[in-house]
Design a protein around this motif. Structure first.
Motif, PDB file in Angstrom:
ATOM      1  N   ARG A 100     -64.965  56.722 -48.705  1.00  0.00           N
ATOM      2  CA  ARG A 100     -63.742  56.660 -47.891  1.00  0.00           C
ATOM      3  C   ARG A 100     -62.573  57.290 -48.628  1.00  0.00           C
ATOM      4  O   ARG A 100     -61.779  58.028 -48.025  1.00  0.00           O
ATOM      5  CB  ARG A 100     -63.409  55.212 -47.518  1.00  0.00           C
ATOM      6  N   ARG A 120     -62.899  61.001 -48.432  1.00  0.00           N
ATOM      7  CA  ARG A 120     -62.583  61.502 -47.085  1.00  0.00           C
ATOM      8  C   ARG A 120     -61.077  61.545 -46.856  1.00  0.00           C
ATOM      9  O   ARG A 120     -60.548  62.485 -46.271  1.00  0.00           O
ATOM     10  CB  ARG A 120     -63.237  60.614 -46.019  1.00  0.00           C
ATOM     11  N   GLU A 121     -60.396  60.511 -47.329  1.00  0.00           N
ATOM     12  CA  GLU A 121     -58.944  60.481 -47.162  1.00  0.00           C
ATOM     13  C   GLU A 121     -58.283  61.591 -47.967  1.00  0.00           C
ATOM     14  O   GLU A 121     -57.345  62.243 -47.488  1.00  0.00           O
ATOM     15  CB  GLU A 121     -58.411  59.106 -47.574  1.00  0.00           C
ATOM     16  N   THR A 126     -61.044  60.156 -39.737  1.00  0.00           N
ATOM     17  CA  THR A 126     -60.304  59.734 -40.933  1.00  0.00           C
ATOM     18  C   THR A 126     -58.806  59.898 -40.731  1.00  0.00           C
ATOM     19  O   THR A 126     -58.004  59.061 -41.165  1.00  0.00           O
ATOM     20  CB  THR A 126     -60.772  60.540 -42.160  1.00  0.00           C
TER      21      THR A 126
END
Length: 304
Positions: free
Chosen positions: A17, A20-21, A201
């Protein structure tokens, strides 16, 4: 740029995560850089002048993310009332633009004879081979009105159209350029290197991005339901969620049932769903038909 900005959808899916951010933050910067370079090169050089920056807002997921991303940069938003779309989507676009204080241009085909109803009454319902005609009549000619509204001198003035096209949407879109000029219009695709994971996202990072309930229900914007690329079961799904649309189609079918010169197969909406896959792929699509393009298998992304 950081390697995270250029990954395949499979590689993006495997990211954490946090990664992805970080990738989306890089893509946001890249998107703004694409627009800035397009304006600098095509609109604000050699005596030319930028007269409008218009974000094309269909109400689908891609265009909603794009409109949110560019809402403070765009001078206007534009939405095609194709005359065969869902009112719920048009209302979503209107509410979103009002909340952003972004002026909205909602356009319809300029000639009454080019409205979907009249096209069907004349020649029956379209299939894959007729899709480009639908695109030209229902969207392209209408969008030309937007350009003419701003561009008075096509030799010196430029309008920038921001479109939500992505290379990983489909095989058809795998090689689209980030920027291309067509006469006095500069087409820019700021999301060109984004994947569907990046869109999700971005929404996680920006919970104020609005959601069109139509896309949640039928997984497309509902801006244009001409039926050219209808897939098996699509009509039943639309009829379940939007019975008023089904009633509209049934009325058109009734009106052309006995019209001479219309082939039998073209007397029903979405007849192309019965064709073999190679035959379904023959129809051409236009630069604003992301919902149609997305029906074809995605390809590996190309770099800018």
């Amino acid at each position: 740029m950081n390697r995270l900005a250029f990954l395949s959808p499979t590689e993006v899916a495997a990211l954490s995560r946090h990664e992805r951010e970080e990738r989306v933050q890089l893509l946001v910067q890249q998107s703004h850089n694409i627009v800035s370079r397009a304006v600098e090169r095509h609109a604000n050089a050699d005596g030319r002048r930028l007269v409008a920056t218009v974000v094309l807002f269909s109400g689908g997921n891609d265009s909603t993310v794009l409109a949110h991303l560019m809402r403070q940069r765009a001078s206007h938003a534009a939405h095609a009332n194709t005359t065969i779309g869902l009112e719920a989507t048009r209302e979503f676009v209107r509410r979103s633009c009002a909340a952003w204080a972004l002026p909205l241009l909602e356009f319809t085909p300029p000639r009454r004879m080019d409205h979907y109803e009249n096209l069907v009454l004349d020649q029956g319902f379209p299939g894959p081979g007729h899709h480009f005609k639908m695109y030209q009549r229902l969207k392209e000619r209408s969008l030309e009105q937007v350009r003419r509204q701003f561009v008075q001198n096509p030799y010196r003035e430029r309008a920038v159209f921001l479109a939500g096209r992505r290379r990983t949407e489909s095989a058809r879109r795998a090689s689209i350029p980030a920027v291309e000029r067509r006469g006095s219009t500069v087409w820019v695709s700021p999301l060109v290197n984004w994947t569907r994971f990046d869109l999700s996202t971005y929404r996680l990072l920006n919970p104020d991005v609005p959601v069109n309930e139509v896309t949640d229900l039928i997984h497309m914007s509902g801006e244009c339901l001409c039926g050219s690329f209808a897939k098996p079961g699509e009509r039943e799904e639309l009829a379940f969620w939007f019975p008023t649309f089904e009633a509209q189609i049934q009325e058109l079918e009734r009106r052309i049932a006995d019209v001479p010169g219309i082939p039998d197969h073209r007397r029903r909406w979405g007849w192309g769903a019965t064709l073999r896959e190679p035959d379904r792929r023959r129809g051409a699509s236009g630069p604003l038909c992301s919902s149609c393009d997305a029906r074809f298998a995605p390809a590996a992304p190309a770099k800018e």
